[in-house]
Design a protein around this motif. Structure first.
Motif, PDB file in Angstrom:
ATOM      1  N   ARG A  42       0.819  -1.211   0.000  1.00  0.00           N
ATOM      2  CA  ARG A  42       0.000   0.000   0.000  1.00  0.00           C
ATOM      3  C   ARG A  42       0.857   1.266   0.000  1.00  0.00           C
ATOM      4  NH1 ARG A  42      -5.451  -0.486   1.963  1.00  0.00           N
ATOM      5  NH2 ARG A  42      -5.123   1.554   2.882  1.00  0.00           N
ATOM      6  N   GLN A  43       2.154   1.152   0.253  1.00  0.00           N
ATOM      7  CA  GLN A  43       3.040   2.307   0.316  1.00  0.00           C
ATOM      8  C   GLN A  43       3.463   2.812  -1.067  1.00  0.00           C
ATOM      9  OE1 GLN A  43       3.343   3.610   3.328  1.00  0.00           O
ATOM     10  NE2 GLN A  43       2.154   1.859   4.042  1.00  0.00           N
ATOM     11  N   TYR A  44       3.230   1.999  -2.127  1.00  0.00           N
ATOM     12  CA  TYR A  44       3.621   2.409  -3.477  1.00  0.00           C
ATOM     13  C   TYR A  44       2.748   3.550  -3.972  1.00  0.00           C
ATOM     14  CZ  TYR A  44       6.488  -1.785  -3.837  1.00  0.00           C
ATOM     15  OH  TYR A  44       7.430  -2.738  -3.633  1.00  0.00           O
ATOM     16  N   ASP A  45       3.365   4.474  -4.697  1.00  0.00           N
ATOM     17  CA  ASP A  45       2.624   5.569  -5.317  1.00  0.00           C
ATOM     18  C   ASP A  45       2.028   5.049  -6.622  1.00  0.00           C
ATOM     19  OD1 ASP A  45       1.557   7.940  -6.191  1.00  0.00           O
ATOM     20  OD2 ASP A  45       3.480   8.779  -6.827  1.00  0.00           O
ATOM     21  N   LEU A  46       0.734   4.905  -6.663  1.00  0.00           N
ATOM     22  CA  LEU A  46       0.057   4.354  -7.830  1.00  0.00           C
ATOM     23  C   LEU A  46      -0.743   5.418  -8.588  1.00  0.00           C
ATOM     24  CD1 LEU A  46      -1.170   1.012  -6.243  1.00  0.00           C
ATOM     25  CD2 LEU A  46       0.873   1.410  -7.621  1.00  0.00           C
ATOM     26  N   THR A  47      -0.375   6.656  -8.403  1.00  0.00           N
ATOM     27  CA  THR A  47      -1.058   7.735  -9.090  1.00  0.00           C
ATOM     28  C   THR A  47      -0.906   7.559 -10.603  1.00  0.00           C
ATOM     29  OG1 THR A  47      -0.496   9.208  -7.269  1.00  0.00           O
ATOM     30  CG2 THR A  47      -1.229  10.234  -9.327  1.00  0.00           C
ATOM     31  N   GLY A  48      -2.026   7.521 -11.301  1.00  0.00           N
ATOM     32  CA  GLY A  48      -2.010   7.389 -12.752  1.00  0.00           C
ATOM     33  C   GLY A  48      -1.881   5.962 -13.258  1.00  0.00           C
ATOM     34  N   VAL A  49      -1.803   4.990 -12.371  1.00  0.00           N
ATOM     35  CA  VAL A  49      -1.702   3.589 -12.791  1.00  0.00           C
ATOM     36  C   VAL A  49      -3.110   3.028 -12.926  1.00  0.00           C
ATOM     37  CG1 VAL A  49      -0.873   1.290 -12.182  1.00  0.00           C
ATOM     38  CG2 VAL A  49       0.525   3.301 -11.641  1.00  0.00           C
ATOM     39  N   GLU A  50      -3.428   2.569 -14.130  1.00  0.00           N
ATOM     40  CA  GLU A  50      -4.754   2.002 -14.381  1.00  0.00           C
ATOM     41  C   GLU A  50      -4.854   0.593 -13.788  1.00  0.00           C
ATOM     42  OE1 GLU A  50      -7.425   3.461 -15.851  1.00  0.00           O
ATOM     43  OE2 GLU A  50      -6.235   5.295 -15.874  1.00  0.00           O
ATOM     44  N   PRO A  51      -6.006   0.226 -13.241  1.00  0.00           N
ATOM     45  CA  PRO A  51      -6.172  -1.132 -12.717  1.00  0.00           C
ATOM     46  C   PRO A  51      -6.060  -2.163 -13.833  1.00  0.00           C
ATOM     47  CG  PRO A  51      -8.015   0.276 -12.085  1.00  0.00           C
ATOM     48  CD  PRO A  51      -7.181   1.039 -13.057  1.00  0.00           C
TER      49      PRO A  51
END
Length: 105
Positions: A42-51
């Motif tokens: 959960r600590q990863y920055d997933l901004t802009g990553v599509e599911p």
């Protein structure tokens, strides 16, 4: 994000697993420990990553065409059929698994 006993009871009900009160308590503790193990992800920055809903994404066909190239056949047909209990032309003959008793098929 801790799971409550009600959350675990709902999951167990959805999975059609009957849990008594002691099992519900143990499973709540166990599932909360499992969720805690995922916390580093959960600590990863997933901004802009599509599911992604499928592990290979949009890849639609991963199979090669079935093209027979006799020049690179690894095993000659006569060798392949040599120890067959029964064969017909270039095919292995095996007992029917569909109950069909009519001749060669």
């Amino acid at each position: 994000m801790a799971l409550s006993k009600e959350d675990v009871a709902g999951i167990a009900d959805y999975a059609r697993i009957a849990l008594n009160e002691q099992e519900l308590e143990e499973m709540t503790t166990y599932m909360n420990e499992a969720v805690d193990l995922l916390e580093p992800i959960r600590q990863y920055d997933l901004t802009g990553v599509e599911p992604t809903y499928h592990p290979i994404g949009d890849l639609s066909n991963v199979m090669n065409d079935d093209i027979v190239d006799d020049s690179v056949r690894a095993l000659p047909l006569d060798v392949a059929l040599h120890n067959a209990g029964s064969s017909h032309e270039r095919y292995f003959r095996v007992p029917s698994i569909l109950g069909d008793t009519e001749g060669d098929r």
